[in-house]
Design a protein around this motif. Structure first.
Motif, short mmCIF file in Angstrom:
data_model
loop_
_atom_site.label_atom_id
_atom_site.label_comp_id
_atom_site.label_asym_id
_atom_site.label_seq_id
_atom_site.Cartn_x
_atom_site.Cartn_y
_atom_site.Cartn_z
N TYR A 39 -1.05 5.75 5.84
CA TYR A 39 -1.30 6.50 4.60
C TYR A 39 -0.87 7.96 4.78
N ARG A 40 -1.26 8.53 5.94
CA ARG A 40 -0.95 9.94 6.21
C ARG A 40 0.56 10.14 6.23
N MET A 41 1.26 9.23 6.89
CA MET A 41 2.72 9.31 6.96
C MET A 41 3.32 9.24 5.56
N THR A 42 2.73 8.39 4.72
CA THR A 42 3.27 8.22 3.35
C THR A 42 3.09 9.51 2.55
N VAL A 43 1.89 10.10 2.65
CA VAL A 43 1.65 11.35 1.91
C VAL A 43 2.65 12.41 2.37
N ASN A 44 2.84 12.53 3.69
CA ASN A 44 3.78 13.53 4.21
C ASN A 44 5.21 13.25 3.75
N ALA A 45 5.59 11.96 3.76
CA ALA A 45 6.95 11.60 3.33
C ALA A 45 7.14 11.94 1.85
N CYS A 46 6.09 11.71 1.04
CA CYS A 46 6.19 12.03 -0.39
C CYS A 46 6.35 13.54 -0.60
N LEU A 47 5.57 14.31 0.17
CA LEU A 47 5.67 15.78 0.05
C LEU A 47 7.07 16.24 0.44
N MET B 174 0.83 -1.20 0.00
CA MET B 174 0.00 0.00 0.00
C MET B 174 0.87 1.27 0.00
N VAL B 175 1.88 1.27 0.88
CA VAL B 175 2.78 2.43 0.98
C VAL B 175 3.54 2.62 -0.33
N TYR B 176 4.06 1.50 -0.84
CA TYR B 176 4.87 1.56 -2.07
C TYR B 176 4.04 2.10 -3.23
N ASN B 177 2.81 1.60 -3.38
CA ASN B 177 1.99 2.02 -4.51
C ASN B 177 1.56 3.48 -4.43
N LEU B 178 1.27 3.94 -3.21
CA LEU B 178 0.91 5.35 -3.08
C LEU B 178 2.12 6.23 -3.40
N ALA B 179 3.28 5.82 -2.89
CA ALA B 179 4.51 6.59 -3.17
C ALA B 179 4.82 6.56 -4.66
N LEU B 180 4.57 5.42 -5.28
CA LEU B 180 4.82 5.29 -6.72
C LEU B 180 3.91 6.22 -7.52
N GLY B 181 2.64 6.26 -7.10
CA GLY B 181 1.70 7.16 -7.76
C GLY B 181 2.09 8.61 -7.56
N TYR B 182 2.60 8.90 -6.38
CA TYR B 182 2.96 10.28 -6.05
C TYR B 182 4.23 10.72 -6.77
N LEU B 183 5.25 9.87 -6.71
CA LEU B 183 6.58 10.28 -7.19
C LEU B 183 6.88 9.76 -8.60
N GLN B 184 6.11 8.77 -9.04
CA GLN B 184 6.26 8.17 -10.36
C GLN B 184 7.69 7.73 -10.65
N ASN B 185 8.29 7.18 -9.65
CA ASN B 185 9.67 6.69 -9.80
C ASN B 185 9.90 5.56 -8.80
N LYS B 186 10.34 4.41 -9.33
CA LYS B 186 10.42 3.23 -8.48
C LYS B 186 11.44 3.37 -7.34
N GLU B 187 12.62 3.91 -7.68
CA GLU B 187 13.66 4.05 -6.65
C GLU B 187 13.19 4.94 -5.50
N ASP B 188 12.59 6.08 -5.88
CA ASP B 188 12.10 7.00 -4.85
C ASP B 188 11.01 6.34 -4.02
N ALA B 189 10.14 5.59 -4.70
CA ALA B 189 9.03 4.94 -3.98
C ALA B 189 9.57 3.91 -2.99
N GLU B 190 10.62 3.20 -3.39
CA GLU B 190 11.21 2.20 -2.47
C GLU B 190 11.88 2.89 -1.27
N GLU B 191 12.52 4.02 -1.57
CA GLU B 191 13.16 4.78 -0.49
C GLU B 191 12.11 5.28 0.50
N ILE B 192 11.00 5.82 -0.07
CA ILE B 192 9.92 6.32 0.79
C ILE B 192 9.34 5.19 1.62
N THR B 193 9.17 4.01 1.00
CA THR B 193 8.61 2.86 1.74
C THR B 193 9.48 2.55 2.95
#
Lengths: 96, 178
Positions: free
Chosen positions: B60-68, B16-35
């Motif tokens: 979810y909230r933590m993920t959105v904040n981490a992506c921002l 769930m975290v990975y996919n939201l980060a992926l949608g947000y950042l549109q980059n696999k490496e960044d999404a894995e780092e955020i996860t």
């Protein structure tokens, strides 16, 4: 009307978006998370023992300081008492 | 929290975290780092979790904040790169994050989806968050409102504005192509 037109235009695209299947993160991610958490736990334990030692050292320091102060206070009180006794005995002699 | 308990949390929510980060950042490496970052934060702050919201909402909230935060730091990196003339750490970032069960359908709609994902990426952050949570993560309006800590009405209005903006962005890109 405008809302309707944007609704009509966007809905098929959103439908496509809803069909996206969730992706799997690489298995490395979980491994790395657990490794980092294990390191974190170790660090926390080390930090807590470190802080315990520091707290113990501070306590010992404060106690010894307190003992010193009490001893000094005792000495000065004794000296004061002695002086007072000498004064009193001198006064008594003078009156006699 | 014990190790097996935390591992279970990771197993349940990492996708769930990975996919939201992926949608947000549109980059696999960044999404894995955020996860990774999100779960370290979860570990650090789990004792503060009061159970007022669901664990899922909290993560979810933590993920959105981490992506921002990640977007902000990326902007800073770009700023530094521009003014200090340093090289960008990764320029191969814009791979599109989707995978579908029906390959034929993907081919048919690939272009449309690509354009839509790029357009979503151009939305202001609150609108982008609403679209991703509602349409990609399939949360309902109440859950989205809880994650974003706003009212359901605000979610509705953000979604309407996002739709209008997306239409504008997509029309503009079409005009530019023509």
């Amino acid at each position: 009307m405008k809302i309707n037109s944007s609704k009509e235009a966007m809905d098929p695209l959103f439908d496509l978006l809803q069909q996206l299947a969730p992706q799997e993160p690489s298995p490395e991610v979980k491994k790395l998370i657990l490794q980092k958490v294990a390191i974190r736990k170790k660090e926390l334990q080390q930090v807590s023992t470190k802080w315990l030692l520091v707290a113990a050292a501070v306590l010992i320091g404060l106690l010894s300081l307190n003992i010193l102060v009490v001893k000094q206070h005792q000495k000065s009180y004794q000296a004061q008492l002695l002086n007072q006794m000498i004064d009193n005995s001198q006064n008594q002699l003078y009156h006699e | 929290v014990s190790h097996p308990e935390f591992e279970q949390i990771v197993d349940t929510y990492q996708k769930m975290v990975y996919n939201l980060a992926l949608g947000y950042l549109q980059n696999k490496e960044d999404a894995e780092e955020i996860t990774q970052d999100v779960f370290i934060k979860v570990f650090d702050n789990l004792h503060q979790f009061k159970g007022q919201s669901q664990l899922k909402t909290w993560i979810y909230r933590m993920t959105v904040n981490a992506c921002l935060d990640q977007i902000k730091s990326k902007r800073f990196k770009l700023f530094k790169m521009f003014f200090l003339n340093t090289k960008s750490p990764d320029e191969t970032t814009w791979d599109i994050a989707y995978h579908q069960q029906h390959p034929q359908e993907i081919l048919e709609h690939k272009e449309g989806l690509n354009r839509l994902l790029k357009a979503i990426h151009q939305l202001p952050h609150p609108q982008k968050t609403v679209v991703l949570l509602l349409k990609v993560e399939h949360l309902n309006q109440r859950e989205t409102a809880e994650v974003m800590e706003i009212s359901i009405k605000a979610v509705e209005s953000l979604f309407q504005r996002a739709k209008k903006n997306l239409e504008k962005i997509l029309n503009l890109s079409k005009e530019n192509e023509n």
